[in-house]
Design a protein around this motif. Sequence first.
Motif, mmCIF file in Angstrom:
data_model
loop_
_atom_site.group_PDB
_atom_site.id
_atom_site.type_symbol
_atom_site.label_atom_id
_atom_site.label_comp_id
_atom_site.label_asym_id
_atom_site.label_seq_id
_atom_site.Cartn_x
_atom_site.Cartn_y
_atom_site.Cartn_z
ATOM 1 N N ARG A 118 -32.813 -9.299 -21.124
ATOM 2 C CA ARG A 118 -33.543 -8.372 -21.984
ATOM 3 C C ARG A 118 -34.544 -7.590 -21.142
ATOM 4 N N LEU A 119 -34.429 -6.260 -21.182
ATOM 5 C CA LEU A 119 -35.394 -5.423 -20.473
ATOM 6 C C LEU A 119 -36.638 -5.200 -21.316
ATOM 7 N N ASN A 120 -36.429 -5.099 -22.634
ATOM 8 C CA ASN A 120 -37.529 -4.984 -23.594
ATOM 9 C C ASN A 120 -36.949 -5.313 -24.969
ATOM 10 N N ASP A 121 -37.665 -5.026 -26.043
ATOM 11 C CA ASP A 121 -37.185 -5.368 -27.383
ATOM 12 C C ASP A 121 -35.934 -4.596 -27.774
ATOM 13 N N GLU A 122 -35.698 -3.434 -27.188
ATOM 14 C CA GLU A 122 -34.581 -2.585 -27.575
ATOM 15 C C GLU A 122 -33.384 -2.618 -26.631
ATOM 16 N N ILE A 123 -33.573 -2.935 -25.366
ATOM 17 C CA ILE A 123 -32.505 -2.791 -24.378
ATOM 18 C C ILE A 123 -32.185 -4.140 -23.726
ATOM 19 N N ALA A 124 -30.878 -4.472 -23.732
ATOM 20 C CA ALA A 124 -30.417 -5.711 -23.116
ATOM 21 C C ALA A 124 -29.212 -5.418 -22.229
ATOM 22 N N LEU A 125 -29.139 -6.103 -21.116
ATOM 23 C CA LEU A 125 -28.007 -5.983 -20.203
ATOM 24 C C LEU A 125 -27.160 -7.244 -20.312
ATOM 25 N N ASN A 126 -25.849 -7.078 -20.381
ATOM 26 C CA ASN A 126 -24.933 -8.217 -20.331
ATOM 27 C C ASN A 126 -24.418 -8.328 -18.907
ATOM 28 N N ILE A 127 -24.734 -9.453 -18.273
ATOM 29 C CA ILE A 127 -24.398 -9.689 -16.873
ATOM 30 C C ILE A 127 -23.281 -10.721 -16.813
ATOM 31 N N GLY A 128 -22.184 -10.356 -16.153
ATOM 32 C CA GLY A 128 -21.024 -11.225 -16.056
ATOM 33 C C GLY A 128 -20.947 -11.947 -14.726
ATOM 34 N N PRO A 129 -19.784 -12.554 -14.462
ATOM 35 C CA PRO A 129 -19.577 -13.282 -13.209
ATOM 36 C C PRO A 129 -19.850 -12.394 -11.991
ATOM 37 N N GLY A 130 -20.442 -12.990 -10.977
ATOM 38 C CA GLY A 130 -20.748 -12.234 -9.764
ATOM 39 C C GLY A 130 -21.868 -11.231 -9.951
ATOM 40 N N GLU A 131 -22.684 -11.446 -10.993
ATOM 41 C CA GLU A 131 -23.799 -10.543 -11.303
ATOM 42 C C GLU A 131 -23.330 -9.116 -11.581
#
Length: 73
Positions: free
Chosen positions: A27-40
């Motif tokens: 989570r970068l903030n309340d509105e934005i999230a990154l989905n990180i998979g294998p190998g970053e």
Amino acid sequence: MKISYDSETDALYIRLLPGSHECRTLRLNDEIALNIGPGETLVGIEVLDASRVLGDGAAPSLSVENLPLAAQG
């Protein structure tokens, strides 16, 4: 890449990699999230309250530059 927008929840999702991936969420903030998979690897980006975050209160617009469009089949 696939970009989807849900007007009922005002959520935008940018899927960078096709298929199903086991991801952790950063989570970068309340509105934005990154989905990180294998190998970053960055798999997707979720934007909540997208019309406010990305625009002026309207549904976000999309502009594509210098990318060939895939053939529709």
